[in-house]
Design a protein around this motif. Structure first.
Motif, short mmCIF file in Angstrom:
data_model
loop_
_atom_site.label_atom_id
_atom_site.label_comp_id
_atom_site.label_asym_id
_atom_site.label_seq_id
_atom_site.Cartn_x
_atom_site.Cartn_y
_atom_site.Cartn_z
N UNK A 48 0.77 -1.28 0.01
CA UNK A 48 0.07 -0.13 -0.06
C UNK A 48 0.95 1.46 0.01
N UNK A 49 0.54 2.36 -0.90
CA UNK A 49 1.10 3.51 -0.82
C UNK A 49 0.98 4.34 0.50
N UNK A 50 1.73 5.32 0.69
CA UNK A 50 1.67 6.32 1.89
C UNK A 50 0.34 6.70 2.32
N UNK A 51 -0.42 7.11 1.08
CA UNK A 51 -1.68 7.83 1.39
C UNK A 51 -2.74 6.60 2.15
N UNK A 52 -2.55 5.29 1.64
CA UNK A 52 -3.27 4.26 2.19
C UNK A 52 -2.87 3.97 3.80
N UNK A 53 -1.79 4.11 3.80
CA UNK A 53 -1.41 3.75 5.40
C UNK A 53 -1.93 5.06 6.12
N UNK A 54 -1.78 6.37 5.67
CA UNK A 54 -2.41 7.59 6.43
C UNK A 54 -3.75 7.38 6.61
N UNK A 55 -4.57 6.82 5.70
CA UNK A 55 -5.83 6.79 5.79
C UNK A 55 -6.16 5.51 6.84
N UNK A 56 -5.38 4.43 6.86
CA UNK A 56 -5.64 3.29 8.06
C UNK A 56 -5.27 4.27 9.19
N UNK A 57 -4.18 4.84 9.34
CA UNK A 57 -3.86 5.46 10.66
C UNK A 57 -5.21 6.59 10.93
N UNK A 58 -5.65 7.09 9.91
CA UNK A 58 -6.82 7.92 10.57
C UNK A 58 -7.90 7.05 11.05
N UNK A 59 -8.28 5.97 10.36
CA UNK A 59 -9.39 5.03 10.82
C UNK A 59 -8.97 4.33 12.23
N UNK A 60 -7.81 4.26 12.56
CA UNK A 60 -7.52 3.64 13.87
C UNK A 60 -7.02 4.70 14.89
N UNK A 61 -7.47 6.00 14.53
CA UNK A 61 -7.33 6.99 15.58
C UNK A 61 -5.95 7.76 15.86
N UNK A 62 -5.38 7.48 14.80
CA UNK A 62 -3.70 7.84 15.04
C UNK A 62 -2.90 7.01 15.66
#
Ligand SMILES: Cc1cc2nc3c(=O)[nH]c(=O)nc-3n(C[C@H](O)[C@H](O)[C@H](O)COP(=O)(O)OP(=O)(O)OC[C@H]3O[C@@H](n4cnc5c(N)ncnc54)[C@H](O)[C@@H]3O)c2cc1C
Ligand SMILES: *[C@@H]1O[C@H](CO)[C@@H](O)[C@H](O)[C@H]1NC(C)=O
Ligand SMILES: *[C@@H]1O[C@H](CO)[C@@H](O)[C@H](O)[C@H]1NC(C)=O
Ligand SMILES: *[C@@H]1O[C@H](CO)[C@@H](O)[C@H](O)[C@H]1NC(C)=O
Ligand SMILES: *[C@@H]1O[C@H](CO)[C@@H](O)[C@H](O)[C@H]1NC(C)=O
Length: 596
Positions: A48-62
């Motif tokens: 996954x690209x950085x954007x996908x990881x960032x999206x996951x990060x926001x889904x899991x509250x940082x």
């Protein structure tokens, strides 16, 4: 159906139904002339690209972090798979160095393991900051999950992107199952809720006391809260204070000081809340999803679902008595006499478990340390009656020993007084075997010879091995199992772990050699001496032959069907659990792949 990598290359994938291609995202790879379809790793196109990881990060509250091995602050840089970062921090390094052998500290880390061998012993604390610090066999990212939605987000992300997924609770695993090279790790340690009830109101006939615990709750913490109830109650946990309860323990079976009275921890489970491989949150108990419920009770840690919480039976407390026995080089230098003592002790083990005792012992070169013999609900005098034949035989043979005994108001008091913390940070391979009543009755002398082999498996390894033994009969008061654990545990007497230390910095060839010694010399000796025994998935050699039969016996076919129903794509993988026959970790312990 033959999976074919060229389908991807030709761009035909979008035209094929996903249902027809369960492994459609696996990455084709040829290694040592064999074809594989692998999970997706950093550096692969599918990562996954950085954007996908960032999206996951926001889904899991940082709560998503890039994982650094615990020793990283002692090194100038960490050469990670994503980038090389500066890591040196003298204060943080001092903290890691001071705590690396402390199991409580280790459990609190995002992804560290108590027994470090399966991290590839990478990046240990050092005084030499210029040395290399690399990923070893750790995960790349960790979700420090705070809510069940975070767990679901991690499972979904791993499934959708075909990542290696690891669920990590305490890192208390002998065989490295809470780590995996290049993985996304979900850490469930923050799930610390504990709720007691006097009267279980869930489905089934059981209406007694129960406790619902979050996935992260550890043994001693749970027992401490149980003891604070009015009146105090007991719960089945492992003997070790920091081992988790809802993770590997119950899902692998779980034995502890109350095993003689209540069987395995899994036998006392009433209900689980889980996230399944498909990302569904559901309850598994005797009414809802009973097949999954049964498999979660001992069918294999981290193999069937991500556990959020479990409800376990509670039991009334009772007065208890504990006895300690030592035979060691302080008392005698005579090796033959020492082994005579071990033989006499073990000869009466059927009587001990027949009397309802639980016994924990450590055996190494010239050191037998039995601490404790546990008599739940017994007085010291009642214990002494059960132990008398052993002491009489010591006396008759002239075996020198030291012993003491004590009575306690509750088992909890005994547990706090007589069970020790265990250290973290050591590098070793572990195996193990259960000896049944029949094995002890018929083959005690062979079992003692097998112990000698475990301690000195080869001339160059003389006195390097060790044994952690547990005497209990899971069938003493619960002759019929309601869990997926091996039926032979109902006839158990001694479950003994074999330990073989591995020197730090060992080469791959040395490691292969030592693994071979564990499997084919140490454990093989125990298997031969205990033909009616079995193995325990939580404390066993995952690379032993016939692991399906040794770990689960006649329960295996049913477990395999349940695995295929609930996790057909292999979102969850733990070594030597049902349905992993097609999977292999290749390329020196790194990529997880399906054989094609
Ligand atoms: C020092 C020591 C003492 C021990 N004493 C005992 C004992 O007395 N009795 C006994 O039966 N065993 C004992 N064990 C073995 C122990 O049961 C296993 O190591 C067990 O796997 C530990 O589980 P954990 O969740 O604490 O550890 P972890 O290392 O965090 O996890 C172990 C396994 O469980 C899976 N897992 C963890 N959390 C979850 C979750 N929420 N959902 C799904 N899967 C999960 C992981 O993926 C991994 O496969 C001991 C081990 C050690 C190292
Ligand atoms: C995730 O978000 C938090 C909070 O914004 C941030 O501190 C953290 O660095 C992020 N993790 C990653 C891997 O970027
Ligand atoms: C693991 O350790 C071995 C040495 O035993 C080393 O050769 C290898 O490169 C290491 N692999 C990883 C992924 O760290
Ligand atoms: C050896 O036995 C003695 C006497 O019981 C005891 O004090 C000592 O702690 C034992 N040593 C070890 C290493 O167990
Ligand atoms: C346990 O032992 C009894 C008698 O000793 C035997 O009948 C039974 O089959 C054994 N059970 C298992 C699972 O081995």
């Amino acid at each position: 159906m033959a999976w074919n990598g060229s389908v991807l290359a030709l761009g035909l994938l979008p035209f094929l139904s996903e249902a027809l291609l369960p492994s459609h995202r696996l990455v084709p790879r040829t290694s040592n002339g064999k074809d594989y379809a692998c999970k997706c790793y950093a550096g692969d196109e599918c990562w996954p690209d950085e954007g996908s990881w960032a999206e996951l990060n926001s889904t899991v509250g940082g709560n998503l972090i890039v994982n650094l091995p615990p020793g990283a602050p002692c090194y100038e840089t960490f050469e990670g798979p994503l980038s090389t970062v500066s890591t040196y921090d003298a204060a943080a390094c001092a903290e890691v160095t001071a705590n690396f052998m402390d199991q409580r500290w280790t459990a609190e880390q995002p992804a560290a393991l108590m027994w470090t061998y399966f991290t590839n012993d990478t990046c240990r604390p050092t005084q030499d900051p210029a040395g290399p610090c690399t990923l070893g066999y750790y995960g790349v990212y960790v979700i420090e999950a705070q809510t069940k939605e975070h767990v679901k987000a991690g499972v979904d992300f791993a499934r959708e992107n075909n990542l290696r997924l690891i669920i990590r609770n305490t890192g208390h695993d002998f065989i490295g199952r809470s780590t995996g090279w290049g993985a996304l790790v979900i850490n469930t340690h923050s799930f610390q809720d504990v709720e007691f009830t006097d009267k279980y109101t869930g489905p089934g006939r059981y209406k007694g006391g129960a406790v619902t615990i979050g996935a992260g709750v550890q043994g001693q913490a749970l027992l401490t809260e149980a003891h604070a109830q009015d009146p105090p109650v007991q719960v089945m946990t492992g003997e070790c204070p920091t081992v988790g309860v809802a993770g590997g323990l119950v899902q692998g079976g779980g034995h502890g000081p109350l095993t003689p009275q209540h069987g395995m921890v899994a036998d006392t489970a009433l209900s689980f809340d889980v996230v399944t491989a498909s990302g569904e949150m559901l309850t598994a108990n005797c009414d809802e999803n009973p097949d999954l419920f049964w498999a979660l009770k001992g069918g294999g840690p981290g193999a069937f679902a991500a556990v959020l919480s479990v409800t376990l039976k509670t039991f009334p407390e009772q007065k208890s008595a504990g006895v300690i026995v030592n035979i060691n080089s302080t008392l005698t230098q005579d090796e033959a006499l020492f082994w005579e003592g071990v033989r006499s002790f073990h000869k009466y083990s059927n009587d001990f478990v027949g009397g309802g005792l639980y016994v924990y012992f450590e055996l190494m070169a010239m050191r037998l340390h039995i601490q404790p013999f546990v008599g739940f609900g017994k007085t010291l005098a009642e214990m002494q009656d059960i132990l008398k034949p052993m002491f009489d035989e010591f006396d008759a043979q002239g075996v020198p020993y030291d012993t003491s005994g004590k009575e306690f108001d509750t088992l909890f008091d005994l547990y706090i007084d007589l069970f020790d913390d265990e250290g973290a940070g050591s590098s070793a391979l572990t195996g193990g075997w259960m000896f049944s009543h029949q094995d002890v009755a018929e083959n005690n002398d062979e079992i003692i010879e097998a112990f000698k082999t475990v301690i000195s498996p080869r001339e160059d390894l003389a006195n390097q091995g060790g044994i952690i033994g547990h005497l209990w009969d899971a069938g003493h008061s619960t002759p019929v199992s309601n869990s997926a654990t091996h039926p032979r545990f109902r006839n158990s007497t001694d479950f003994s772990i074999a330990i073989l230390p591995v020197p730090l910095g060992a080469s791959w060839e040395q490691k292969e050699d030592l693994q071979n010694v564990l499997t084919n010399v140490q454990d093989e000796a125990m298997r031969k001496a205990g033909p009616n025994g079995c193995a325990y998935i939580n404390e066993g050699d995952p690379f032993q032959p016939d692991w399906q039969d040794h770990f689960w016996g006649s329960e295996y076919p049913r477990l395999l069907r349940i695995k295929n129903k609930w996790d057909p794509e292999g979102v969850f993988y733990t070594v030597s659990t049902p349905g992993t026959e097609d999977w292999e970790v290749i390329e020196y312990g790194t990529r997880l792949c399906r054989k094609v």
